[in-house]
Design an enzyme around this catalytic site. Sequence first.
Site, mmCIF file in Angstrom:
data_model
loop_
_atom_site.group_PDB
_atom_site.id
_atom_site.type_symbol
_atom_site.label_atom_id
_atom_site.label_comp_id
_atom_site.label_asym_id
_atom_site.label_seq_id
_atom_site.Cartn_x
_atom_site.Cartn_y
_atom_site.Cartn_z
ATOM 1 N N SER A 116 0.840 -1.189 0.000
ATOM 2 C CA SER A 116 0.000 0.000 0.000
ATOM 3 C C SER A 116 0.882 1.249 0.000
ATOM 4 C CB SER A 116 -0.954 -0.034 1.193
ATOM 5 O OG SER A 116 -2.010 0.863 1.027
ATOM 6 N N ASP A 158 -9.872 -3.510 -5.548
ATOM 7 C CA ASP A 158 -9.249 -2.716 -4.485
ATOM 8 C C ASP A 158 -9.883 -1.332 -4.413
ATOM 9 O OD1 ASP A 158 -7.513 -1.406 -2.714
ATOM 10 O OD2 ASP A 158 -5.807 -2.567 -3.412
ATOM 11 N N HIS A 179 -8.050 -4.920 -1.541
ATOM 12 C CA HIS A 179 -6.823 -4.435 -0.923
ATOM 13 C C HIS A 179 -6.159 -5.470 -0.021
ATOM 14 C CE1 HIS A 179 -4.256 -0.978 -0.366
ATOM 15 N NE2 HIS A 179 -4.294 -1.112 0.943
#
Length: 711
Positions: A563, A648, A683
Site C-alpha cells: 500500500s 481494491d 486491498h
Amino acid sequence: MKTSYIIFLLSLTFATSCKNNKMTTLDTKIAAPVADKKPTNLEKHDDVRVDNYFWLNERENPEVIDYLERENDYNDRMTAHTKDFQADLFEEMKGRIKEDDSSVPYKLNGYWYITRYEKGKDYPIYSRKKETLDAKEEILFDCNEEAKGHSYFRMVGLNISPDNTHIAFGVDTVSRRKYTIRIKNLITGELYPDIIETTSGGSTWAADGKTLFYTKKDDETLRSDRIFRHILGNDSAEDVEVYNETDDTFNTFVYKTKSKKYIVIGSSSTLTSEYRILRADDPMGEFTVFQPRTRGLEYDIAHYGQNFYVLTNADGATNFKIVKVPEENTKKENWEDLISHRDTVLVEDIEIFKDHYVISERSNGLNRINIKRWDGTADYYLPFDNETYTAFVSTNPDFETNVLRYSYNSLTTPNSVIDFDMDTKEKEIKKEQEVLGGKFDKNEYTSERVWATAQDGTKIPVSMVYKKGIEKNGKNPLLQYGYGSYGSTIDPYFSTVRLSLLDRGFIFAIAHVRGSEYLGRSWYEDGKLLKKKNTFTDFIDCSKFLIEQGYTSSDHLYAMGGSAGGLLMGAIVNMAPELYNGVVAAVPFVDVVTTMLDDSIPLTTGEYDEWGNPNEEKYYQYMKSYSPYDNVTAQKYPNMLVTTGLHDSQVQYWEPAKWVAKLRELKTDDHLLLLHTNMKAGHGGASGRFEALKEIAEEYAFLLDLEDIKD
C-alpha cells in the site's frame, strides 16, 4: 494508501537474478505481455505529463481485463517450476497453525463471547454463552456457511443490542469495503428484511435496542460521509440522516462510549477531528458538538462518571496529553490537564475502569502500559525487558473489573493474552499462541535493535530477528520491510509464517523509518508532505547500513512494502535499484500525482494532509519528483513482483498495472518483473485464512527460488 494491510501478510517474491551468479530459472522463450501505448496528455500548472497507459483505468474495458489476464498467465508460466514448492510451503505454514483454535472469551452484558475456528475451515464461528463458560453455546454466525457461494466473504461490525436479543452486522462479498448491514433476531434466528447498503459495516444501538445508528459511504468515492438513524423493522428508505459531513477531506463514524451513556459521531481528517454527542437513552434527540473543529486540533474522547477524558494535541502537545472536562460543558476552555505533555513520550490511548485508568504510551520506540488508580494510590508500569516486543491493551469491555487484559509478543516470542489484576499485580496467562509442527523453539532465534545513520545524521532504528549462529559475512539473505506513512507504526511482532524464511537462513528486518510514530509525533511529521522523501532515504540508508555491517549484501538483500509501503518500494527502486536483488510491492500506491488530482477516487480528498494537495503547485512539483510511476527511467531494476486486486478500493488496480507496463517499456535489464492481479479480491487479498496462506506461499517460493533454496 492508508490500510489495514500494514500489519502484514508477509508477502514476498521473486525469481532468479544473474546478480547471484546462479543459474537462471527464467524461460526466455516466454514473451512478457506488452500493454498498448495510448498517449493521454495530463496537464496541470502548465506542466504536461504524457501517460501512455492511462487507458488501463477503464475497469469495464475488455482490453483491460485481457491485459491483466495476460499478465497473470505470464506470472503462472514464469513460476511454474515453483508450484510444488509453493504447495509444500503452504502445508508447512498451515501446519504451524492450530486449526481448531478459539479466542480467549470476554464477558459483556451477561454473556461470554467467543470466536473460534474448526479444523479445515477458512472462516470464523462467532458464539456466546450465558453467564458461565459451562453454559450451552449459542452460535451467532458460522461464517463458513455464510461464505458459501462467494469467492470473497468478510463479516464485520458485530453489534449486540442492549437487551441481548438482536445483532447487527456488515457483510462484503466483493472486497470493495462496501458493506451491507443486516439484523438478526438471536432468539428466533430470524434474519430481518432490513437491508442497509453501501455502509462502513459498523453500527451502534441506542439504549432502547430498536434504534440503530450507522455510517453510509459515498457510492463512488467510498468516503464515509453520512450518519443515519434506522428503526428496527423499517425499510432503510425511511432512515433519517442525522449528520452529513460536507467537508470531503473528512470521514465520519459513529459509536457508543464504553460507559454506554452516549452515542458519539466522530469526524476526522489527517490533522483535525471533531465529535458530536447524544445521550443513548434519547435517540431522537439532537447531537451537540463536543468541541468545534479547529484545523490542526486532534482529539479523541472517552466517558466515565460525570466527565469526559480527552486525548489531544491541544496547546502544542505534539506528543499528545490527556485532559478532563465536565460532561455538561465540554468546550476546550474547560479542559484540565490530567496527563501532561512530555517531549519524549507519545501518549497513544486511554482505557477506563471503575477504579483504574490505563495509559498506552510509546517511549524511545517501545510500548509502555501505565496503570493508575483514580484515587492516586497507585501509579506503575508493566515491566517489559527487551527492545523488540509488542505490548498492547486488548479487549476490555467491562467497567467494573479490576482486571486488565493485554497482549504481549516479540520477534521471537509467540503472542500471549494476559489478565492482570491491577490491585494485586498478579497475572494469569489466559492463552499462549501455539506453534504446531514440533519444530519451533524460541531459544533458537535471537533479535536485536540496531541504529542506522541517515544521510542527514538522524539515527534510524531497525528491529531484526534471525536464527542464532549467523555470521556477518555478507552472505545472508535479508528481507527488509517498511511502511512509513500516516503515523502508522509497525511494531516488532511474532509471525508463524515468517519462520519459513528464518528457518531457511533469512534475516528479517523492520526499518522504522520516518513517517511512522515509532519515535513520537515528530517522527511522523518529518516523513510527510514536503518531507516525504525522508521516508525513502531512511529506508535506503538502513539498507546501506545492513550491508556495511555485514548482515547481507546487495546480492542477497530484498525489500517489501504494501500500500503506502508499496509507494516506498516504488521510490527506492527508482532511487537505489542497485542495492536490492528483489523487491515486492504489494497493492502499491505508485501513481501519486494522477491519483491525488482525481477527487473521484476513493480516499483521495482525505489524503491531502498526508501527501499534500497537488492542486497547489508546490505540492504538485514535490509529488512529481518522487512519484514512482512518473519517475520510471531507462535503467536496471531489481527482480520485482507487484500484486494488486481488481476490486481494491484503496489503491486502484490500475496504479500497479500502469507501473508494470511502464517498467516493461523502459527498464534495461532482463530481471524478472511479474504482475499478479487477484481478479476476485481487493486491498487485503483473499478472505479465507488458508487462501491467504496460499498467496504468501507463492511469494515465498519466488524469494527462496531467487536464493536457489529449493526446499
